[in-house]
Scaffold this motif. Structure first.
Motif, PDB file in Angstrom:
ATOM      1  N   ILE A   1       3.026   3.474  12.494  1.00  0.00           N
ATOM      2  CA  ILE A   1       1.825   2.853  11.920  1.00  0.00           C
ATOM      3  C   ILE A   1       1.187   1.864  12.896  1.00  0.00           C
ATOM      4  N   ARG A   2      -0.078   2.117  13.191  1.00  0.00           N
ATOM      5  CA  ARG A   2      -0.854   1.202  14.037  1.00  0.00           C
ATOM      6  C   ARG A   2      -2.160   0.957  13.317  1.00  0.00           C
ATOM      7  N   THR A   3      -2.379  -0.286  12.890  1.00  0.00           N
ATOM      8  CA  THR A   3      -3.576  -0.507  12.061  1.00  0.00           C
ATOM      9  C   THR A   3      -4.035  -1.966  12.082  1.00  0.00           C
ATOM     10  N   GLY A   4      -5.062  -2.278  11.272  1.00  0.00           N
ATOM     11  CA  GLY A   4      -5.665  -3.601  11.299  1.00  0.00           C
ATOM     12  C   GLY A   4      -5.175  -4.534  10.211  1.00  0.00           C
ATOM     13  N   THR A  47      -6.051   8.743   9.773  1.00  0.00           N
ATOM     14  CA  THR A  47      -6.714   7.969  10.825  1.00  0.00           C
ATOM     15  C   THR A  47      -7.996   7.322  10.299  1.00  0.00           C
ATOM     16  N   ASN A  48      -8.245   6.097  10.733  1.00  0.00           N
ATOM     17  CA  ASN A  48      -9.509   5.406  10.463  1.00  0.00           C
ATOM     18  C   ASN A  48      -9.950   5.421   9.002  1.00  0.00           C
ATOM     19  N   SER A  49      -9.052   5.059   8.126  1.00  0.00           N
ATOM     20  CA  SER A  49      -9.422   4.931   6.717  1.00  0.00           C
ATOM     21  C   SER A  49     -10.416   3.785   6.541  1.00  0.00           C
ATOM     22  N   GLU A  50     -11.301   3.925   5.557  1.00  0.00           N
ATOM     23  CA  GLU A  50     -12.199   2.799   5.245  1.00  0.00           C
ATOM     24  C   GLU A  50     -11.407   1.617   4.703  1.00  0.00           C
ATOM     25  N   LEU A  51     -10.375   1.961   3.899  1.00  0.00           N
ATOM     26  CA  LEU A  51      -9.581   0.918   3.235  1.00  0.00           C
ATOM     27  C   LEU A  51      -8.108   1.276   3.474  1.00  0.00           C
ATOM     28  N   PHE A  52      -7.229   1.203   2.475  1.00  0.00           N
ATOM     29  CA  PHE A  52      -5.822   1.548   2.689  1.00  0.00           C
ATOM     30  C   PHE A  52      -5.687   3.021   3.089  1.00  0.00           C
ATOM     31  N   ASN A 100      -8.743  -4.626   6.266  1.00  0.00           N
ATOM     32  CA  ASN A 100      -8.145  -4.070   5.032  1.00  0.00           C
ATOM     33  C   ASN A 100      -7.629  -2.646   5.162  1.00  0.00           C
ATOM     34  N   THR A 101      -7.205  -2.272   6.336  1.00  0.00           N
ATOM     35  CA  THR A 101      -6.761  -0.890   6.537  1.00  0.00           C
ATOM     36  C   THR A 101      -5.230  -0.780   6.477  1.00  0.00           C
TER      37      THR A 101
END
Ligand SMILES: *[C@@H]1O[C@H](CO)[C@@H](O)[C@H](O)[C@H]1NC(C)=O
Ligand SMILES: *[C@@H]1O[C@H](CO)[C@@H](O)[C@H](O)[C@H]1NC(C)=O
Length: 401
Positions: free
Chosen positions: A220-223, A171-176, A201-202
Motif C-alpha cells: 500500500i502506497r497512498t496519501g 489505483t488513484n481512488s477519489e476516496l478510500f 483521504n485516499t
C-alpha cells in the motif's frame, strides 16, 4: 506493452478458455457478450450489471468474466443474495471510473458488492481517476468557498459474508480504495493500492463494523492511512503489509460525536509490517469527547519502521479545529495493547507516545523487544500521559510506562 486488438481478443479467449477449464462446470458470463467494450470510452455499466444479474441468478457456480482491455464503468452496485454461494468476479482487464468528479453524487461509492454470500473477486486493476477531485480538495484548502464533493470509494464490500478479494490492484481512488463495511468473513489477499503521497483521504483499506476480516500480503502506497480500522470491528488479522508513503496503520478515529452510541474495537492482530517514510506506524486515535467505547486485545507484532514520524502512538486527545470536542477527555477505554518485536528509526525525537485520557487512563499496555532510534543512530524518547503497563526484554527508547 501496447496491445493490438487481435492480441487483446486472443488474450480474452485464452483467459476464458482457462477459466472454463479451471472452473469445472462454472457458468461463465462474459461482460463483452452483454455489450461491454474494452475501449476505455464506451460506458459499460449496464452490461456489467446485466452479466452480474445472470451470474447471481445462476443455480450453479458462476463467473462474471471481465476480459483484458479497459472498461469504463460508472457507479455500480452488484447486489445479492445470489442463488449459489460461489460467485466469482474475475477481472483480467482494467476498470476505469468516469473522468472528472461528481458522477457518484448519491452513493459515495464506485464499485460495490452488496448483500452477497460466498464471493471471490479476483485480479484486475481499478482506476478511480481521482486526480481532478484531489485538485479540487487542495484548492478548497486555500479557498474555502470552493465546493468539492466527498468523492467515491473505489471498492466496497457491504453487508456480505465469506468474500475473498484476491490479487486486485486499486489505483488513484477519489476516496478510500477498498472498504469492508458491515461484513463478516472477508479476506483481502495479494491486493495493492497506489495513489500519490499528497492525495487527500485516499485510505488504502478501511474496515468498518465488521468481524473476521483478514488482510495479507498487501502493498500500500497512498496519501492517507494504509489500513484504517473504524468502530465496531472485532477479530481482525492483518499480516505482511508494506506501507509507505501513507499515514500508517490506524485504529480510529473513534469517539466522534455523531455515529454509534458505543464504539468498540476488539481482538486485532497486526503482524509483520514494513513502514517506509510514513507519518505513523501503529496509531490508536480517539477524539477528545465523552463518547463511550473500548479498544482492547490489540497486538502489534514484528515490524520494521524506516523513517517514520510517529512509530508508536496512542492519542486520546485528537481534536482538529478544537471545535467539536466538548471536554477533551476521551470516554473510550484503551486496554490490553501489546507491541512486540518492533525495530527501526523515527523521524522525530519522540518514537513512542502514549497520550491517554485523564478520565480513562490506558491500561495493560506492554512493550516487548522494541528498538527504535531517532534518525538512524540517535537516542529517541518516550512520552507518557495517563497510561500504565509494563515492558519485557530490551526496550529502546527507555519506556516511561
Ligand atoms: C481473535 O481473532 C482471531 C482472528 O483474527 C480468531 O482466530 C480468534 O479466535 C479471536 N479470539 C477471540 C478470543 O475471539
Ligand atoms: C497530549 O495531548 C494534549 C491535549 O491535546 C496536548 O496538549 C499535549 O501536547 C499532548 N502531549 C503529547 C506528548 O503529545
Amino acid at each position: 506493452m501496447a496491445m493490438t486488438k487481435p492480441m487483446l481478443s486472443l488474450l480474452a479467449h485464452l483467459h476464458a478458455a482457462l477459466l472454463l477449464l479451471s472452473g469445472a462446470g462454472a457458468a461463465v458470463y462474459d461482460v463483452t457478450r452483454y455489450g461491454a467494450r474494452p475501449d476505455g470510452v464506451t460506458d459499460s455499466t449496464l452490461p456489467f450489471l446485466r452479466a452480474w444479474a445472470d451470474a447471481c441468478r445462476s443455480p450453479r457456480q458462476a463467473t462474471v468474466l471481465v476480459p483484458p482491455g479497459m472498461f469504463l464503468l460508472g457507479s455500480a452496485t452488484f447486489t445479492g443474495p445470489c442463488a449459489t454461494h460461489a460467485v466469482t468476479f474475475s477481472i483480467a482487464g482494467t476498470l476505469v471510473a468516469p473522468t472528472g468528479y461528481g458522477w457518484d453524487a448519491t452513493t459515495g461509492r464506485w464499485i460495490t458488492f452488496e448483500s452477497v454470500e460466498g464471493l471471490t473477486v479476483s485480479g484486475g486493476v481499478l482506476d478511480g481517476r481521482g486526480s481532478s477531485l484531489w485538485s479540487c480538495k487542495r484548492q478548497q484548502q486555500q479557498q474555502p468557498h470552493v465546493h468539492c464533493p466527498t468523492g467515491a470509494s473505489s471498492l466496497t464490500i457491504s453487508n456480505s459474508r465469506d468474500v475473498v478479494v484476491d490479487g486486485t490492484r486499486s489505483t488513484n481512488s477519489e476516496l478510500f480504495h477498498m472498504v469492508v463495511l458491515q461484513s463478516h468473513g472477508v479476506t483481502l489477499q495479494q491486493v495493492s493500492v497506489d495513489a500519490p503521497e499528497d492525495s487527500p483521504n485516499t485510505d488504502g483499506i478501511h474496515i468498518h463494523m465488521s468481524s473476521n476480516v483478514a488482510v495479507s500480503n498487501a502493498d500500500i502506497r497512498t496519501g492517507d492511512d494504509c489500513v484504517s480500522i473504524g468502530p465496531g470491528n472485532s477479530n481482525l488479522w492483518i499480516e505482511r503489509v508494506s506501507c509507505g508513503p501513507g499515514h500508517g496503520i490506524s485504529i480510529g478515529s473513534l469517539g466522534q460525536q455523531q455515529g454509534m452510541a458505543v464504539e468498540v474495537v476488539r481482538n486485532v492482530t497486526v503482524k509483520t509490517t514494513w513502514f517506509t517514510g510514513t507519518t505513523n506506524g501503529f496509531r490508536i486515535k480517539t477524539w477528545g469527547t465523552s463518547k463511550r467505547g473500548l479498544v482492547s486485545g490489540i497486538t502489534f507484532v514484528d515490524s520494521t519502521m524506516i523513517g517514520v514520524h510517529n512509530p508508536i502512538i496512542i492519542d486520546q486527545n485528537y481534536c482538529p479545529g478544537k471545535k467539536s470536542c466538548s471536554d477533551r477527555s476521551s470516554g473510550i477505554k484503551i486496554s490490553q495493547v501489546r507491541y512486540i518485536d518492533i525495530r527501526g528509526w523515527s523521524m522525530t525525537p519522540v518514537a513512542v507516545t502514549f497520550n491517554c485520557s485523564r478520565s480513562n487512563p490506558c491500561s495493560g499496555i506492554s512493550l516487548q523487544n522494541v528498538r527504535l532510534m531517532y534518525e538512524g543512530m540517535r537516542l529517541a524518547k518516550s512520552s507518557c500521559r495517563n497510561v500504565n503497563g509494563r515492558t519485557t526484554g530490551l526496550v529502546v527508547p527507555p519506556s516511561c510506562l
